[in-house]
Design a protein around this motif. Structure first.
Motif, PDB file in Angstrom:
ATOM      1  N   MET A   1       0.820  -1.202   0.000  1.00 11.29           N
ATOM      2  CA  MET A   1       0.000   0.000   0.000  1.00 11.29           C
ATOM      3  C   MET A   1       0.860   1.260   0.000  1.00 11.29           C
ATOM      4  SD  MET A   1      -2.879   1.188   2.790  1.00 11.29           S
ATOM      5  CE  MET A   1      -1.616   1.615   3.989  1.00 11.29           C
ATOM      6  N   LEU A   2       1.912   1.269   0.819  1.00 12.36           N
ATOM      7  CA  LEU A   2       2.781   2.442   0.908  1.00 12.36           C
ATOM      8  C   LEU A   2       3.567   2.671  -0.380  1.00 12.36           C
ATOM      9  CD1 LEU A   2       4.113   1.964   4.566  1.00 12.36           C
ATOM     10  CD2 LEU A   2       2.460   3.667   3.758  1.00 12.36           C
ATOM     11  N   LYS A   3       3.884   1.583  -1.094  1.00 16.98           N
ATOM     12  CA  LYS A   3       4.608   1.717  -2.358  1.00 16.98           C
ATOM     13  C   LYS A   3       3.739   2.337  -3.445  1.00 16.98           C
ATOM     14  CE  LYS A   3       6.926  -1.733  -3.908  1.00 16.98           C
ATOM     15  NZ  LYS A   3       7.259  -3.141  -4.282  1.00 16.98           N
ATOM     16  N   SER A   4       2.406   2.271  -3.264  1.00 18.84           N
ATOM     17  CA  SER A   4       1.502   2.720  -4.330  1.00 18.84           C
ATOM     18  C   SER A   4       0.592   3.851  -3.872  1.00 18.84           C
ATOM     19  CB  SER A   4       0.652   1.540  -4.816  1.00 18.84           C
ATOM     20  OG  SER A   4       1.445   0.439  -5.182  1.00 18.84           O
ATOM     21  N   LEU A   5       1.087   4.680  -2.961  1.00 17.67           N
ATOM     22  CA  LEU A   5       0.259   5.776  -2.470  1.00 17.67           C
ATOM     23  C   LEU A   5      -0.084   6.782  -3.565  1.00 17.67           C
ATOM     24  CD1 LEU A   5       1.736   6.551   1.068  1.00 17.67           C
ATOM     25  CD2 LEU A   5      -0.480   5.541   0.519  1.00 17.67           C
ATOM     26  N   ASP A   6       0.745   6.823  -4.608  1.00 21.24           N
ATOM     27  CA  ASP A   6       0.457   7.761  -5.694  1.00 21.24           C
ATOM     28  C   ASP A   6      -0.714   7.293  -6.561  1.00 21.24           C
ATOM     29  OD1 ASP A   6       1.938   5.577  -6.477  1.00 21.24           O
ATOM     30  OD2 ASP A   6       2.926   6.618  -8.131  1.00 21.24           O
TER      31      ASP A   6
ATOM     32  N   PRO B   1      -4.314   5.954  -5.888  1.00 21.84           N
ATOM     33  CA  PRO B   1      -5.345   5.694  -4.874  1.00 21.84           C
ATOM     34  C   PRO B   1      -6.129   4.407  -5.119  1.00 21.84           C
ATOM     35  CG  PRO B   1      -5.397   7.984  -5.580  1.00 21.84           C
ATOM     36  CD  PRO B   1      -4.459   7.277  -6.520  1.00 21.84           C
ATOM     37  N   SER B   2      -6.220   3.935  -6.363  1.00 21.02           N
ATOM     38  CA  SER B   2      -7.009   2.738  -6.659  1.00 21.02           C
ATOM     39  C   SER B   2      -6.395   1.470  -6.074  1.00 21.02           C
ATOM     40  CB  SER B   2      -7.168   2.582  -8.173  1.00 21.02           C
ATOM     41  OG  SER B   2      -5.911   2.347  -8.790  1.00 21.02           O
ATOM     42  N   THR B   3      -5.112   1.492  -5.747  1.00 20.06           N
ATOM     43  CA  THR B   3      -4.450   0.305  -5.207  1.00 20.06           C
ATOM     44  C   THR B   3      -4.479   0.256  -3.676  1.00 20.06           C
ATOM     45  OG1 THR B   3      -2.268   1.365  -5.128  1.00 20.06           O
ATOM     46  CG2 THR B   3      -2.885   0.256  -7.188  1.00 20.06           C
ATOM     47  N   ILE B   4      -4.854   1.364  -3.053  1.00 20.62           N
ATOM     48  CA  ILE B   4      -4.819   1.419  -1.582  1.00 20.62           C
ATOM     49  C   ILE B   4      -5.834   0.445  -0.977  1.00 20.62           C
ATOM     50  CG2 ILE B   4      -5.232   2.872   0.424  1.00 20.62           C
ATOM     51  CD1 ILE B   4      -4.167   5.225  -1.167  1.00 20.62           C
TER      52      ILE B   4
END
Length: 267
Positions: A167-172, A174-177
């Motif tokens: 989750m932290l790797k993909s904060l940019d 939002p759809s992956t959070i």
């Protein structure tokens, strides 16, 4: 069949599923990566901890939580009293023929030791040694399920960390959070269910079964040694009743009274 285990299993599944369905969609609680991390990781760790043969034997022990024991304290005491009556009327050698009707290997072994004229102290040592090793084997199996109960939540936390990292790797994006957070939380849920709904209850039920079996064997040892010493059957019965709870003593006395009435009615 042990009704308590079946009712507990069905009730647990019902309450978990009902709580999920009342608040949302059951499929939102299904996640393959979470299962792989929690269930797969837990059993991988247990495989590392145990030899394969012991792992398989311990896993198979799950069937024992659904089985009722063939013997109980009252049945064992009655059987020992019957044997003591045979020994008192016909002698210890007559027990060899009576042993052919005994299905319990431990009790049968004790009877045959007595028939062979083995020293009472040696009989006690042999039977208590066997009982101790049986208890140790039971503890190994209980420890197996206790380890699953310990590893499950730990692997749930590992899955949570993996989900949070993703989750932290993909904060940019939002759809992956949401999906990453879902994996993080579901692994914790799966680990807790594995430990508190399956592993720990199984271990506790096996401990109860083990305690019951050990008590039965203690009753058998004391009864067999009393028969070998030539004690009166009534004295043996009263001695063995000391192993029972007050409720079981009353039930045994009630059954004895009913049997005596039946005999008088037949006469």
């Amino acid at each position: 069949m042990d009704i308590a285990s079946i009712i507990g299993l069905i009730a647990g599944v019902f309450f978990v599923l009902a709580s999920i369905l009342l608040e949302g969609d059951i499929w939102s609680f299904a996640n393959a990566p979470s299962v792989m991390i929690t269930i797969g990781g837990t059993f991988s760790a247990v495989l590392i901890s145990y030899p394969l043969k012991k792992f398989l034997n311990s896993f198979k022990a799950i069937v024992h939580i659904f089985k009722d024991t063939d013997l109980n304290e009252g049945t064992v005491i009655k059987r020992i009293i019957d044997l003591s009556n045979v020994a008192r009327k016909e002698g210890l050698l007559a027990l060899e023929e009576a042993s052919e009707e005994i299905n319990d290997d431990f009790l049968k072994k004790g009877v045959l030791l007595i028939v062979d004229g083995t020293d009472p102290e040696l009989v006690r040592n042999i039977l208590e040694t066997e009982m101790a090793f049986i208890e140790n084997r039971h503890k190994d199996v209980q420890g197996f399920w206790e380890n699953i109960g310990a590893y499950g939540p730990a692997w749930g936390m590992i899955g949570t960390l993996i989900g949070l990292i993703n989750m932290l790797k993909s904060l940019d994006d939002p759809s992956t959070i949401g999906p990453s957070m879902s994996v993080a939380l579901l692994t914790t849920l799966y680990g807790s269910l594995l430990a508190n709904f399956i592993a720990i209850p199984i271990s506790n039920k096996l401990k109860v079964r083990s305690a019951e079996e050990v008590l039965l064997k203690e009753v058998m040892i004391e009864g067999l040694l009393s028969i070998q010493a030539g004690e009166n059957p009534r004295v043996i019965e009263e001695k063995l009743k000391a192993f029972l709870s007050p409720t079981l003593r009353n039930d045994l006395s009630k059954n004895d009274g009913e049997e005596e009435e039946d005999k008088e009615g037949v006469a």
